[in-house]
Motif scaffolding. Structure first.
Motif, PDB file in Angstrom:
ATOM      1  N   PRO A  44      37.654  41.760  22.599  1.00  0.00           N
ATOM      2  CA  PRO A  44      37.945  40.431  22.027  1.00  0.00           C
ATOM      3  C   PRO A  44      38.729  39.581  23.036  1.00  0.00           C
ATOM      4  O   PRO A  44      39.522  40.106  23.820  1.00  0.00           O
ATOM      5  N   ASN A  45      38.515  38.278  22.993  1.00  0.00           N
ATOM      6  CA  ASN A  45      39.163  37.377  23.941  1.00  0.00           C
ATOM      7  C   ASN A  45      40.687  37.496  23.928  1.00  0.00           C
ATOM      8  O   ASN A  45      41.323  37.491  24.978  1.00  0.00           O
ATOM      9  N   ALA A  46      41.285  37.582  22.762  1.00  0.00           N
ATOM     10  CA  ALA A  46      42.743  37.642  22.658  1.00  0.00           C
ATOM     11  C   ALA A  46      43.298  38.897  23.334  1.00  0.00           C
ATOM     12  O   ALA A  46      44.301  38.842  24.050  1.00  0.00           O
ATOM     13  N   ILE A  47      42.631  40.016  23.123  1.00  0.00           N
ATOM     14  CA  ILE A  47      43.098  41.275  23.731  1.00  0.00           C
ATOM     15  C   ILE A  47      42.908  41.225  25.245  1.00  0.00           C
ATOM     16  O   ILE A  47      43.801  41.611  26.001  1.00  0.00           O
ATOM     17  N   TYR A  48      41.779  40.722  25.686  1.00  0.00           N
ATOM     18  CA  TYR A  48      41.523  40.631  27.124  1.00  0.00           C
ATOM     19  C   TYR A  48      42.537  39.701  27.801  1.00  0.00           C
ATOM     20  O   TYR A  48      43.099  40.031  28.844  1.00  0.00           O
ATOM     21  N   ALA A  49      42.808  38.551  27.197  1.00  0.00           N
ATOM     22  CA  ALA A  49      43.773  37.604  27.757  1.00  0.00           C
ATOM     23  C   ALA A  49      45.175  38.230  27.795  1.00  0.00           C
ATOM     24  O   ALA A  49      45.907  38.068  28.774  1.00  0.00           O
ATOM     25  N   SER A  50      45.538  38.960  26.751  1.00  0.00           N
ATOM     26  CA  SER A  50      46.842  39.626  26.726  1.00  0.00           C
ATOM     27  C   SER A  50      46.959  40.680  27.817  1.00  0.00           C
ATOM     28  O   SER A  50      47.987  40.782  28.498  1.00  0.00           O
ATOM     29  N   LEU A  51      45.912  41.460  28.004  1.00  0.00           N
ATOM     30  CA  LEU A  51      45.930  42.492  29.044  1.00  0.00           C
ATOM     31  C   LEU A  51      46.056  41.894  30.441  1.00  0.00           C
ATOM     32  O   LEU A  51      46.834  42.385  31.270  1.00  0.00           O
ATOM     33  N   VAL A  52      45.316  40.834  30.696  1.00  0.00           N
ATOM     34  CA  VAL A  52      45.388  40.191  32.010  1.00  0.00           C
ATOM     35  C   VAL A  52      46.768  39.561  32.216  1.00  0.00           C
ATOM     36  O   VAL A  52      47.356  39.679  33.290  1.00  0.00           O
ATOM     37  N   THR A  53      47.319  38.919  31.193  1.00  0.00           N
ATOM     38  CA  THR A  53      48.652  38.318  31.295  1.00  0.00           C
ATOM     39  C   THR A  53      49.703  39.384  31.580  1.00  0.00           C
ATOM     40  O   THR A  53      50.554  39.212  32.462  1.00  0.00           O
ATOM     41  N   LEU A  54      49.663  40.489  30.856  1.00  0.00           N
ATOM     42  CA  LEU A  54      50.614  41.572  31.094  1.00  0.00           C
ATOM     43  C   LEU A  54      50.454  42.157  32.492  1.00  0.00           C
ATOM     44  O   LEU A  54      51.440  42.490  33.159  1.00  0.00           O
ATOM     45  N   ALA A  55      49.221  42.260  32.950  1.00  0.00           N
ATOM     46  CA  ALA A  55      48.987  42.766  34.303  1.00  0.00           C
ATOM     47  C   ALA A  55      49.582  41.827  35.354  1.00  0.00           C
ATOM     48  O   ALA A  55      50.211  42.272  36.314  1.00  0.00           O
ATOM     49  N   ILE A  56      49.417  40.523  35.159  1.00  0.00           N
ATOM     50  CA  ILE A  56      49.990  39.552  36.108  1.00  0.00           C
ATOM     51  C   ILE A  56      51.507  39.628  36.110  1.00  0.00           C
ATOM     52  O   ILE A  56      52.135  39.639  37.171  1.00  0.00           O
ATOM     53  N   VAL A  57      52.125  39.689  34.948  1.00  0.00           N
ATOM     54  CA  VAL A  57      53.589  39.810  34.869  1.00  0.00           C
ATOM     55  C   VAL A  57      54.038  41.104  35.526  1.00  0.00           C
ATOM     56  O   VAL A  57      55.022  41.134  36.275  1.00  0.00           O
ATOM     57  N   TRP A  58      53.318  42.185  35.283  1.00  0.00           N
ATOM     58  CA  TRP A  58      53.681  43.473  35.888  1.00  0.00           C
ATOM     59  C   TRP A  58      53.593  43.396  37.410  1.00  0.00           C
ATOM     60  O   TRP A  58      54.480  43.866  38.114  1.00  0.00           O
ATOM     61  N   PHE A  59      52.517  42.797  37.925  1.00  0.00           N
ATOM     62  CA  PHE A  59      52.375  42.659  39.382  1.00  0.00           C
ATOM     63  C   PHE A  59      53.486  41.786  39.970  1.00  0.00           C
ATOM     64  O   PHE A  59      54.010  42.087  41.031  1.00  0.00           O
ATOM     65  N   GLN A  60      53.848  40.713  39.274  1.00  0.00           N
ATOM     66  CA  GLN A  60      54.943  39.860  39.749  1.00  0.00           C
ATOM     67  C   GLN A  60      56.240  40.646  39.823  1.00  0.00           C
ATOM     68  O   GLN A  60      56.961  40.582  40.810  1.00  0.00           O
ATOM     69  N   ASN A  61      56.540  41.385  38.772  1.00  0.00           N
ATOM     70  CA  ASN A  61      57.787  42.156  38.736  1.00  0.00           C
ATOM     71  C   ASN A  61      57.787  43.276  39.749  1.00  0.00           C
ATOM     72  O   ASN A  61      58.792  43.544  40.396  1.00  0.00           O
ATOM     73  N   SER A  62      56.667  43.981  39.896  1.00  0.00           N
ATOM     74  CA  SER A  62      56.628  45.100  40.851  1.00  0.00           C
ATOM     75  C   SER A  62      56.713  44.584  42.280  1.00  0.00           C
ATOM     76  O   SER A  62      57.313  45.226  43.135  1.00  0.00           O
ATOM     77  N   GLY A  63      56.142  43.446  42.560  1.00  0.00           N
ATOM     78  CA  GLY A  63      56.223  42.856  43.888  1.00  0.00           C
ATOM     79  C   GLY A  63      57.640  42.475  44.245  1.00  0.00           C
ATOM     80  O   GLY A  63      58.076  42.613  45.391  1.00  0.00           O
ATOM     81  N   PRO A  98      46.301  33.394  30.776  1.00  0.00           N
ATOM     82  CA  PRO A  98      45.193  33.490  29.815  1.00  0.00           C
ATOM     83  C   PRO A  98      43.977  32.658  30.226  1.00  0.00           C
ATOM     84  O   PRO A  98      42.836  33.070  30.005  1.00  0.00           O
ATOM     85  N   THR A  99      44.219  31.513  30.854  1.00  0.00           N
ATOM     86  CA  THR A  99      43.110  30.682  31.319  1.00  0.00           C
ATOM     87  C   THR A  99      42.322  31.410  32.405  1.00  0.00           C
ATOM     88  O   THR A  99      41.079  31.424  32.394  1.00  0.00           O
ATOM     89  N   VAL A 100      43.045  32.011  33.334  1.00  0.00           N
ATOM     90  CA  VAL A 100      42.401  32.791  34.392  1.00  0.00           C
ATOM     91  C   VAL A 100      41.642  33.968  33.785  1.00  0.00           C
ATOM     92  O   VAL A 100      40.532  34.295  34.213  1.00  0.00           O
ATOM     93  N   ALA A 101      42.234  34.587  32.782  1.00  0.00           N
ATOM     94  CA  ALA A 101      41.586  35.727  32.132  1.00  0.00           C
ATOM     95  C   ALA A 101      40.242  35.335  31.537  1.00  0.00           C
ATOM     96  O   ALA A 101      39.246  36.056  31.697  1.00  0.00           O
ATOM     97  N   MET A 102      40.199  34.201  30.867  1.00  0.00           N
ATOM     98  CA  MET A 102      38.944  33.789  30.245  1.00  0.00           C
ATOM     99  C   MET A 102      37.905  33.423  31.310  1.00  0.00           C
ATOM    100  O   MET A 102      36.717  33.705  31.142  1.00  0.00           O
ATOM    101  N   ALA A 103      38.349  32.845  32.408  1.00  0.00           N
ATOM    102  CA  ALA A 103      37.416  32.516  33.495  1.00  0.00           C
ATOM    103  C   ALA A 103      36.862  33.789  34.132  1.00  0.00           C
ATOM    104  O   ALA A 103      35.668  33.870  34.440  1.00  0.00           O
ATOM    105  N   THR A 104      37.718  34.785  34.308  1.00  0.00           N
ATOM    106  CA  THR A 104      37.250  36.036  34.921  1.00  0.00           C
ATOM    107  C   THR A 104      36.368  36.813  33.948  1.00  0.00           C
ATOM    108  O   THR A 104      35.477  37.543  34.381  1.00  0.00           O
ATOM    109  N   LYS A 105      36.610  36.655  32.666  1.00  0.00           N
ATOM    110  CA  LYS A 105      35.769  37.360  31.696  1.00  0.00           C
ATOM    111  C   LYS A 105      34.334  36.857  31.797  1.00  0.00           C
ATOM    112  O   LYS A 105      33.398  37.649  31.804  1.00  0.00           O
ATOM    113  N   ARG A 106      34.186  35.560  31.913  1.00  0.00           N
ATOM    114  CA  ARG A 106      32.845  34.987  32.058  1.00  0.00           C
ATOM    115  C   ARG A 106      32.226  35.399  33.391  1.00  0.00           C
ATOM    116  O   ARG A 106      31.017  35.611  33.487  1.00  0.00           O
TER     117      ARG A 106
END
Length: 165
Positions: A142-161, A118-126
């Motif tokens: 909204p910040n919460a939705i954007y942070a959730s989407l980025v977090t889910l994407a990171i988890v998905w990339f970790q699992n797919s890798g 979520p921290t990375v998400a907020m930095a990339t949003k800016r």
């Protein structure tokens, strides 16, 4: 999303995963040997199979299996009936003790993902503010939705890798 969040329930999830892996390996080794208990040789093969499954299916770094001496020592501690072999419940206790540190490392990795993402998400949003087209869309989320989407994407990339390895 619910399936991904199931992985973050902590101790119960870890116990369920280790029990699933343990039961599968125990049945496999039991089938190959034709006995209901595991000798030291059978047990060491089972340990190698379990660490193989842990490295394939759980997030985190590669975990090396313990040495034969470590397995022998822990086997003596878990052999409740002192027959020199482990039955199913003794085997489960053995694996839980053997892999306790492994699951702590996995949990820490998941926690870092949930805190850092979520921290990375907020930095990339800016950072996307000046990007034509994308910046306007990202800024409207909204910040919460954007942070959730980025977090889910990171988890998905970790699992797919990990599934590709």
């Amino acid at each position: 999303m619910g399936q991904i969040l199931d992985k973050f329930h902590g101790k119960q999830w870890r116990q369920k995963q280790i029990r699933k892996i343990t039961d599968k390996v125990y049945e496999r080794v039991k089938f190959q040997t034709g006995r209901g208990t595991l000798t030291f040789e059978d047990l060491y093969i089972a340990v190698l199979l379990i660490y193989n499954d842990i490295n394939k299916h759980l997030p985190g770094p590669h975990f090396d299996p313990p040495s034969k001496e470590q397995v022998r020592t822990l086997m003596q501690e878990c052999d409740i009936n002192l027959d020199g072999e482990l039955d199913h419940e003794e085997f489960v206790k053995f694996i839980q003790q053997l892999t306790a540190d492994t699951f702590i490392v996995v949990s820490q990795g998941l926690l870092i993902t949930l805190v850092v993402a979520p921290t990375v998400a907020m930095a990339t949003k800016r950072a996307t503010e000046g990007v034509p087209g994308v910046g306007k869309v990202v800024q409207k989320l909204p910040n919460a939705i954007y942070a959730s989407l980025v977090t889910l994407a990171i988890v998905w990339f970790q699992n797919s890798g990990q599934q590709l390895e």
